[in-house]
Design a protein around this motif. Structure first.
Motif, PDB file in Angstrom:
ATOM      1  N   MET A  98       0.667  -1.000  -0.075  1.00 58.07           N
ATOM      2  CA  MET A  98       0.024   0.049  -0.071  1.00 58.07           C
ATOM      3  C   MET A  98       0.764   1.282   0.057  1.00 58.07           C
ATOM      4  SD  MET A  98      -1.242   0.333   4.009  1.00 58.07           S
ATOM      5  CE  MET A  98      -0.161   0.355   5.316  1.00 58.07           C
ATOM      6  N   PRO A  99       0.377   2.408  -0.516  1.00 58.88           N
ATOM      7  CA  PRO A  99       1.227   3.456  -0.487  1.00 58.88           C
ATOM      8  C   PRO A  99       1.301   3.943   0.735  1.00 58.88           C
ATOM      9  CG  PRO A  99      -0.588   3.748  -2.156  1.00 58.88           C
ATOM     10  CD  PRO A  99      -1.068   2.395  -1.146  1.00 58.88           C
ATOM     11  N   LEU A 100       2.443   4.711   1.185  1.00 62.84           N
ATOM     12  CA  LEU A 100       2.824   5.197   2.513  1.00 62.84           C
ATOM     13  C   LEU A 100       3.371   6.483   2.471  1.00 62.84           C
ATOM     14  CD1 LEU A 100       5.651   2.327   3.445  1.00 62.84           C
ATOM     15  CD2 LEU A 100       3.119   2.320   4.118  1.00 62.84           C
ATOM     16  N   GLY A 101       2.895   7.120   3.603  1.00 67.87           N
ATOM     17  CA  GLY A 101       3.066   8.348   3.900  1.00 67.87           C
ATOM     18  C   GLY A 101       4.350   8.931   4.202  1.00 67.87           C
ATOM     19  N   ASP A 102       4.910  10.124   3.933  1.00 67.08           N
ATOM     20  CA  ASP A 102       6.150  10.771   3.914  1.00 67.08           C
ATOM     21  C   ASP A 102       6.691  10.450   5.457  1.00 67.08           C
ATOM     22  OD1 ASP A 102       6.155  11.849   1.697  1.00 67.08           O
ATOM     23  OD2 ASP A 102       5.890  13.851   2.285  1.00 67.08           O
ATOM     24  N   GLY A 103       5.903  10.603   6.519  1.00 67.04           N
ATOM     25  CA  GLY A 103       6.509  10.290   7.881  1.00 67.04           C
ATOM     26  C   GLY A 103       7.020   8.768   7.966  1.00 67.04           C
ATOM     27  N   THR A 104       5.975   7.860   7.322  1.00 69.50           N
ATOM     28  CA  THR A 104       6.127   6.501   7.510  1.00 69.50           C
ATOM     29  C   THR A 104       7.320   6.096   6.612  1.00 69.50           C
ATOM     30  OG1 THR A 104       3.877   5.954   7.916  1.00 69.50           O
ATOM     31  CG2 THR A 104       5.164   4.062   7.221  1.00 69.50           C
ATOM     32  N   ARG A 105       7.595   6.492   5.463  1.00 68.99           N
ATOM     33  CA  ARG A 105       8.577   6.164   4.578  1.00 68.99           C
ATOM     34  C   ARG A 105       9.901   6.677   5.152  1.00 68.99           C
ATOM     35  NH1 ARG A 105       9.432   8.313  -0.249  1.00 68.99           N
ATOM     36  NH2 ARG A 105       8.265  10.475   0.170  1.00 68.99           N
ATOM     37  N   ALA A 106       9.962   7.875   5.852  1.00 62.85           N
ATOM     38  CA  ALA A 106      11.262   8.591   6.225  1.00 62.85           C
ATOM     39  C   ALA A 106      11.846   7.689   7.589  1.00 62.85           C
ATOM     40  CB  ALA A 106      11.010   9.855   6.802  1.00 62.85           C
ATOM     41  N   VAL A 107      10.783   7.147   8.274  1.00 65.01           N
ATOM     42  CA  VAL A 107      11.075   6.254   9.556  1.00 65.01           C
ATOM     43  C   VAL A 107      11.912   4.886   9.228  1.00 65.01           C
ATOM     44  CG1 VAL A 107      10.214   5.229  11.465  1.00 65.01           C
ATOM     45  CG2 VAL A 107       9.628   7.505  10.990  1.00 65.01           C
TER      46      VAL A 107
END
Length: 370
Positions: free
Chosen positions: A1-10
């Motif tokens: 599923m597409p992930l948000g910026d915060g999730t991708r950065a972490v």
């Protein structure tokens, strides 16, 4: 599923979970490694630190996931941008640089490229641009540093590609969470990771990202042969810092919005630029092209004396030449020979409480006017 910026950065670049192992292993500070005494060096097995290190490979994976390309990390932003210039340009080529971008890039180009037979042209970020018929490389910086002008990445990339050239974008100011140049047609995204990407004002770093495997291999070979590799500890610090990138940018951008409004309404301020303000001439293009506007605001006071009074009166703003850190800082650009007005200030919003920063700013501006 597409992930948000915060999730991708972490989660960017982290290894698969292994019981008893840390979330982010390292750093690995080795220079030489044990080799197979019979077979010698083996593909995929670290052999020598100038070409192989698991710590900066993990960082390259993380930044590559955020930029959307293959990443090669460097010891500094200047090492990264000079690698792009010197690996893509040959005698007889022409390069176009931003006349209002980071001035040391222009200094390097003017001092070292003509003697290699390369013609160096400049153009303002907002245009007009020269004809691209003979241009091998167009280097853009958008938003520009320190003027914060914005250019149409997709349109310029299409025009240059139609004539067989390459496009590189200095993505230092927005970071890959603010803008992904490769998605807009650029061949290369190059940046200083010293600033907002890592954001803690505790390391030097640069990187190059591309979706061209051959170009990535050329850049990687250049790095190995010139020795412009980052230290493993710096690479580990940078990877650690990526986890808070989304949070830091969100607060910095919110602070920049409030700061730009105060600046625009204060009588001590002669001009203000922030592409996130609807009144800014770059607002429309920035809104279409950027994923978020960074926390850097540029404004002009009357002269050097006014800037001196401003900095002396502020309790929260540090005088510093870098930007993108946790702490709000201000830099009078003319002191570096940046061909800027004496009163021009690049203001980098930190993550302080907005109300505190605004109150401090108002007091300092009143002192500057006096």
């Amino acid at each position: 599923m597409p992930l948000g910026d915060g999730t991708r950065a972490v989660h960017a670049g982290l290894p698969a979970p292994v019981p008893g192992r840390p979330f982010l292993p390292g750093p690995v500070p080795a220079a030489p490694y044990h080799l197979d005494p019979v077979a010698g060096p083996q593909p995929g097995v670290d052999g020598y630190g100038r070409t192989d290190n698991s710590t900066y490979r993990a960082l390259e994976t993380a930044i590559g996931q955020l930029e959307g390309g293959e990443c090669v990390v460097f010891a500094s932003g200047m090492a990264a941008v000079t690698a792009v210039l010197l690996t893509t340009l040959r005698s007889g080529d022409t390069v176009v640089l931003p006349s209002d971008g980071y001035y040391l890039t222009r200094v390097f180009a003017a001092e070292h490229l003509p003697e290699r037979g390369v013609t160096v042209l400049t153009a303002p970020t907002s245009g007009p641009y020269p004809a691209f018929d003979d241009v091998r490389l167009l280097l853009l910086e958008t938003p520009s540093n320190p003027g914060l002008d914005v250019c149409d990445l997709a349109g310029l990339a299409a025009a240059v590609h139609a004539r067989g050239g390459l496009v590189a974008v200095d993505n230092t100011t927005p970071t890959p969470l603010g803008q992904r140049p490769l998605d807009h047609g650029a061949d290369v995204s190059v940046a200083s990771g010293t600033k907002a990407l890592t954001g803690h004002s505790d390391l030097l770093l640069g990187y190059v990202c591309t979706r061209d495997p051959q170009l990535a291999a050329t850049i990687r070979t250049w790095r190995a042969r010139t020795g412009a590799v980052p230290g493993p500890f710096e690479a580990w610090l940078a990877h650690r810092s990526l986890g808070t990138l989304d949070l830091r940018l969100s607060r910095q951008s919110a602070n920049a919005s409030a700061v730009s409004d105060v600046l625009a309404g204060h009588p001590a301020v002669r001009s203000v630029r922030w592409p996130g303000r609807p009144e800014d001439p770059a607002y429309g293009l920035a809104r279409r092209q950027m994923r978020r506007v960074p926390g850097v605001v540029t404004f002009t006071l009357a002269d050097k004396a006014a800037v001196d009074r401003f900095l002396d009166a502020s309790e929260l703003v540090f005088a510093a030449t870098s930007f993108g850190g946790l702490h709000t800082s201000a830099d009078r650009r003319a002191q570096w020979g940046d061909n800027a007005p004496e009163g021009l200030v690049r203001f980098s919003c930190g993550i302080e409480d907005t109300a505190d920063l605004v109150a401090d700013l108002r007091r300092a501006l009143d002192a500057a006017r006096a």
